[in-house]
Write a protein that holds these residues in place. Structure first.
Motif: not given
Length: 196
Positions: A20-27, A29-40, A56-59
């Motif tokens: 979540a940290l990597r994806l939120f920083a790269r893309h 928060f709004a553009a990242v889905s839970m499905r993307q986090i799961a895939r990662e 929201q809780t992750l952030l």
């Protein structure tokens, strides 16, 4: 199947946060889905809810833990306000250079927090800012600092020090030690009586 074979609760939870940290920083928060986090992470999307109730809780937890760790890590040294200010400046730079993604998220994603979570993060940020302001107030009382508005100076110093994370790269022209020395000199000149 709740989890990909080979995943374990003790290791998957931290992997979820790291992803979540990597994806939120790269893309963002709004553009990242839970499905993307799961895939990662390498788990089924539904399995994420074993580790977090929602995005929201992750952030919020990433921001909260970053600030709580920062508050716990910094201890004022013995000595006068000048020694404490130098320690604060050097510590702030060193701590944040090791966590550029967290710093980016902590500043850029505040708008995506729920009002309740925002209030909690603002409270923690205020606690940290209060530590620096107390140093500046002590320096003014000692006659060592010439700061007409300690709150404004606090915000300016923190902003300047945090900005290092936007441009510094290990292996560049300046070492971390060089950066700490130069920034401490700038902070010192900005607040010391007579700009000494």
């Amino acid at each position: 199947m709740a989890r990909t074979q080979g995943s374990h609760a003790g290791t998957t939870g931290p992997k979820v946060r790291d992803a979540a940290l990597r994806l939120f920083a790269r893309h963002g928060f709004a553009a990242v889905s839970m499905r993307q986090i799961a895939r990662e992470v390498g788990v089924q999307a539904g399995a994420l809810y074993l580790y977090t109730p929602d995005k929201q809780t992750l952030l919020f937890e990433l921001m909260r833990d970053h600030l709580e760790d920062l508050l716990a890590d910094w201890q004022a040294p013995e000595g006068g306000a000048a020694a404490q200010l130098e320690h604060f400046a050097r510590h702030h730079i060193a701590y944040h250079l090791d966590r550029p993604d967290l710093v980016f998220i902590a500043y850029m994603e505040l708008r995506n927090l729920s009002p309740e979570n925002f209030a909690m993060i603002e409270g923690l940020r205020g606690d940290y800012e209060d530590r620096l302001e107390a140093i500046l107030q002590a320096g003014v009382a000692e006659g060592a600092f010439d700061v007409p508005d300690t709150k404004l100076a606090t915000m300016a110093v923190i902003s300047m020090l945090t900005g290092v994370t936007t441009w510094f790269r290990d292996g560049g022209r300046l070492s971390r030690g060089d950066v700490e020395n130069i920034y401490w000199d700038m902070v010192r000149k900005a607040v010391m009586s007579g700009g000494a």
